[in-house]
Scaffold this motif. Structure first.
Motif, short mmCIF file in Angstrom:
data_model
loop_
_atom_site.label_atom_id
_atom_site.label_comp_id
_atom_site.label_asym_id
_atom_site.label_seq_id
_atom_site.Cartn_x
_atom_site.Cartn_y
_atom_site.Cartn_z
N GLY A 72 22.70 35.64 -10.98
CA GLY A 72 22.24 36.67 -11.91
C GLY A 72 21.24 36.21 -12.95
N MET A 73 20.59 35.06 -12.75
CA MET A 73 19.61 34.61 -13.74
C MET A 73 18.43 35.56 -13.83
SD MET A 73 19.45 30.47 -13.50
CE MET A 73 20.91 29.45 -13.68
N SER A 74 18.09 36.20 -12.71
CA SER A 74 16.96 37.14 -12.74
C SER A 74 17.26 38.31 -13.68
CB SER A 74 16.66 37.66 -11.33
OG SER A 74 17.80 38.29 -10.77
N HIS A 75 18.50 38.77 -13.71
CA HIS A 75 18.86 39.87 -14.61
C HIS A 75 18.73 39.45 -16.07
CE1 HIS A 75 20.42 42.61 -11.51
NE2 HIS A 75 20.85 41.52 -10.90
N ALA A 76 19.10 38.21 -16.37
CA ALA A 76 18.98 37.72 -17.74
C ALA A 76 17.52 37.67 -18.18
CB ALA A 76 19.62 36.33 -17.85
N LEU A 77 16.64 37.25 -17.27
CA LEU A 77 15.21 37.19 -17.60
C LEU A 77 14.64 38.59 -17.79
CD1 LEU A 77 14.07 34.40 -15.11
CD2 LEU A 77 14.14 34.23 -17.60
N ILE A 97 5.58 41.38 -15.15
CA ILE A 97 4.69 40.24 -14.94
C ILE A 97 5.28 38.98 -15.55
CG2 ILE A 97 2.34 39.40 -15.22
CD1 ILE A 97 2.55 41.95 -13.56
N VAL A 98 5.85 39.10 -16.75
CA VAL A 98 6.45 37.94 -17.42
C VAL A 98 7.63 37.41 -16.63
CG1 VAL A 98 7.62 37.15 -19.51
CG2 VAL A 98 5.65 38.69 -19.69
N VAL A 99 8.49 38.32 -16.16
CA VAL A 99 9.65 37.91 -15.37
C VAL A 99 9.20 37.22 -14.08
CG1 VAL A 99 11.60 38.77 -14.01
CG2 VAL A 99 11.20 39.63 -16.31
N ALA A 100 8.15 37.76 -13.44
CA ALA A 100 7.64 37.13 -12.21
C ALA A 100 7.18 35.70 -12.48
CB ALA A 100 6.49 37.97 -11.64
N TYR A 101 6.58 35.47 -13.64
CA TYR A 101 6.13 34.11 -13.98
C TYR A 101 7.32 33.18 -14.09
CZ TYR A 101 3.58 30.39 -16.38
OH TYR A 101 3.01 29.17 -16.71
N PHE A 102 8.32 33.55 -14.86
CA PHE A 102 9.44 32.65 -15.09
C PHE A 102 10.36 32.56 -13.88
CE2 PHE A 102 8.26 33.36 -19.54
CZ PHE A 102 8.29 32.05 -20.00
N PHE A 103 10.52 33.67 -13.15
CA PHE A 103 11.42 33.62 -12.01
C PHE A 103 10.83 32.81 -10.88
CE2 PHE A 103 13.77 35.39 -8.34
CZ PHE A 103 15.04 35.02 -8.76
N SER A 104 9.49 32.79 -10.76
CA SER A 104 8.86 31.93 -9.76
C SER A 104 9.24 30.48 -10.01
CB SER A 104 7.33 32.08 -9.82
OG SER A 104 6.94 33.35 -9.38
N ASP A 105 9.36 30.13 -11.28
CA ASP A 105 9.68 28.76 -11.64
C ASP A 105 11.06 28.34 -11.16
OD1 ASP A 105 10.60 26.50 -13.55
OD2 ASP A 105 8.45 26.67 -13.92
N ILE A 106 11.98 29.29 -11.04
CA ILE A 106 13.34 28.92 -10.63
C ILE A 106 13.62 29.31 -9.19
CG2 ILE A 106 14.17 29.19 -12.98
CD1 ILE A 106 15.56 31.74 -12.14
N CYS A 107 12.72 30.06 -8.55
CA CYS A 107 13.02 30.57 -7.22
C CYS A 107 12.41 29.70 -6.12
CB CYS A 107 12.52 32.01 -7.08
SG CYS A 107 13.11 32.84 -5.62
N GLY A 108 11.10 29.44 -6.21
CA GLY A 108 10.47 28.55 -5.25
C GLY A 108 10.03 29.22 -3.96
N ALA A 215 19.11 34.40 -21.54
CA ALA A 215 17.92 33.93 -20.82
C ALA A 215 17.68 32.44 -21.02
CB ALA A 215 16.69 34.72 -21.28
N ALA A 216 18.30 31.84 -22.02
CA ALA A 216 18.08 30.41 -22.28
C ALA A 216 18.52 29.55 -21.11
CB ALA A 216 18.82 29.99 -23.55
N VAL A 217 19.54 30.01 -20.37
CA VAL A 217 20.05 29.22 -19.25
C VAL A 217 18.97 29.02 -18.18
CG1 VAL A 217 21.81 29.09 -17.44
CG2 VAL A 217 22.40 29.96 -19.71
N PRO A 218 18.31 30.08 -17.65
CA PRO A 218 17.24 29.83 -16.67
C PRO A 218 15.97 29.26 -17.29
CG PRO A 218 17.44 32.18 -17.11
CD PRO A 218 18.61 31.52 -17.77
N MET A 219 15.70 29.56 -18.57
CA MET A 219 14.43 29.10 -19.16
C MET A 219 14.46 27.61 -19.51
SD MET A 219 13.29 32.37 -21.49
CE MET A 219 11.75 31.64 -21.96
N VAL A 220 15.62 26.99 -19.42
CA VAL A 220 15.68 25.54 -19.60
C VAL A 220 14.97 24.81 -18.47
CG1 VAL A 220 17.29 23.57 -19.50
CG2 VAL A 220 17.75 25.48 -21.03
N ILE A 221 14.95 25.43 -17.30
CA ILE A 221 14.45 24.74 -16.10
C ILE A 221 12.98 24.34 -16.22
CG2 ILE A 221 14.05 25.00 -13.62
CD1 ILE A 221 16.57 26.77 -13.61
N PRO A 222 12.04 25.24 -16.59
CA PRO A 222 10.65 24.79 -16.71
C PRO A 222 10.48 23.70 -17.76
CG PRO A 222 10.91 27.03 -17.56
CD PRO A 222 12.14 26.69 -16.82
#
Length: 427
Positions: A72-77, A97-108, A215-222
């Motif tokens: 569910g990290m995408s929902h948090a973003l 657009i913002v979510v697509a930027y950050f979610f690309s970073d965790i999805c691959g 959202a801090a949990v997935p945004m730590v990754i980049p």
């Protein structure tokens, strides 16, 4: 004549619905036989094309992306992006657009990203009053831009086939992706004012703080990826292991909504996808051999020779060809068949290898979402229940914004080279 025969065999097999990787393999072996080349080189070529340390990053990033999407990290973003900009005119579209930027970073993976964003974002966009054409366009354009945001599998593969640094490519993609993101957001801003798009209610401070905390949990990754690369703590392959471990800990001990059975299933799916990618690389090595012995690189060098004094024209020409390949063949086949042929020409022209590869990555991303055959676009349209004919007119402005962003990346190499150069990875 041999290459024409190979191309004809490949096209016929694809038209008969044979998977692309097997079509490439059959056509490649047929080319060896037609050209009278020794089949003894086939085993060594297949093995050599699939042996690379950097490819070990693929299963780790795919596993991590699947785990993060499942927990569910995408929902948090999405919640955080909507809280930040959803209350301004066009803000909900910008948040996509913002979510697509950050979610690309965790999805691959592009297909996983389209699936996750389509299922997550289409309902709130529809509920807010956005037309289905605009909703699908926002998701498609945002995901096309996200091709440049690491850890993209395409970047790992292109680093392998061109023998360049995957870490440098990862760092080189952040600012170009942000450049295209800004172009898309400017378009959304003007379309929102023109068509009076709806706005969200301004969030309270407590809701904003709560969404930021989630959202801090997935945004730590980049931050981890950037910091690790800049400090030289790990390579791209090791970064995959770090991100996978982080995803496992977050899913099991923070979100607590993923069972061990689901984790094993995600690991199995990651192994299957990795095997498909590696097999594709192995088969493509046959094509690279055939093109080399047939003089294709020299032929292309002669054709593109007049562009030597204007490298940006060469980049535009190759990007256009790559977009068409990306639309017809999907991303990875386009990379392993076309890019190794034109890459040496770019080096002879003095084009920085990282800049060239980032331009080609952006072009493939756009190609995946080009009508009428882009597989990524077709997948996004499924969530909107639209056909290409119903959608293409509304999508053209977004394609224009993507192309403007691509032109900026081509004309200003510093956009790409700033971070790799700051990290000391390139001179």
């Amino acid at each position: 004549m041999m290459l024409l025969a190979v191309a004809a065999i490949f096209i016929v097999l694809v038209l008969f619905s044979m998977p692309i990787v097997f079509s490439l393999g059959v056509a490649g072996v047929a080319g060896l036989w037609i050209g009278g080349y020794p089949l003894q080189m086939l085993p060594s070529s297949l093995v050599g094309g699939s042996q690379s340390w950097v490819l070990l990053a693929i299963p780790a990033f795919v596993f991590a992306g699947g785990l993060m999407e499942r927990c569910g990290m995408s929902h948090a973003l999405v919640d955080f992006a909507r809280a930040l900009v959803g209350w301004v005119r066009g803000g909900l579209g910008m948040s996509v657009i913002v979510v697509a930027y950050f979610f690309s970073d965790i999805c691959g993976s592009k297909m996983a990203e389209v699936s996750a964003l389509g299922s997550t974002l289409m309902p709130p966009l529809t509920k807010a009053g956005y037309k289905r054409e605009d909703s699908a366009s926002l998701i498609a354009a945002g995901t096309a831009m996200g091709m440049l945001v690491p850890p993209a599998i395409f970047m790992i593969v292109i680093a392998q086939v061109t023998n360049t640094s995957a870490v440098a490519l990862f760092l080189g993609g952040f600012i170009p992706a942000a450049t295209i993101m800004v172009c898309l957001m400017v378009l959304v801003y003007f379309r929102a004012r023109r068509y009076d798009w709806p706005v969200d209610v301004r969030p309270s401070v407590s809701f904003l703080a709560a969404s930021a905390r989630r959202a801090a949990v997935p945004m730590v990754i980049p931050i981890v990826i950037l910091g690790g690369f800049f400090l030289g703590i790990f390579t791209a392959t090791e970064a995959g292991a770090v991100v996978a471990a982080y995803a496992f800990v977050a899913a099991r001990f923070y979100y607590r909504n993923v069972s061990y059975r689901e984790i094993f299933r995600l690991a199995y799916d990651s192994a299957i996808l990795t095997a498909a990618v590696v097999f594709l690389l192995a088969v493509a090595s046959i094509f690279q051999y055939l093109m080399g012995v047939s003089g294709v690189p020299q032929l292309l060098a002669d054709v593109l020779g007049p562009l030597k004094s204007a490298p940006w024209l060469f980049l535009m020409a190759t990007a256009l060809i790559t977009m068409l390949f990306g639309m017809v063949l999907e991303g990875l086949p386009a990379a392993v068949v076309l890019i190794p042929v034109v890459f040496p020409i770019a080096e002879k022209m003095g084009i920085n290898p990282i800049h060239f590869n980032i331009v080609q990555t952006a072009a493939v991303g756009i190609g995946l979402f080009l009508p009428p055959m882009g597989v990524g676009l077709l997948m996004a349209l499924k969530f909107a229940n639209l056909s290409v004919g119903q959608h293409w007119r509304a999508y053209m402005p977004y394609v224009g914004a993507l192309l403007v962003g691509l032109m900026l990346i081509i004309i200003f190499p510093q956009i790409t080279l700033l971070l790799p150069r700051s990290a000391g990875l390139i001179p």
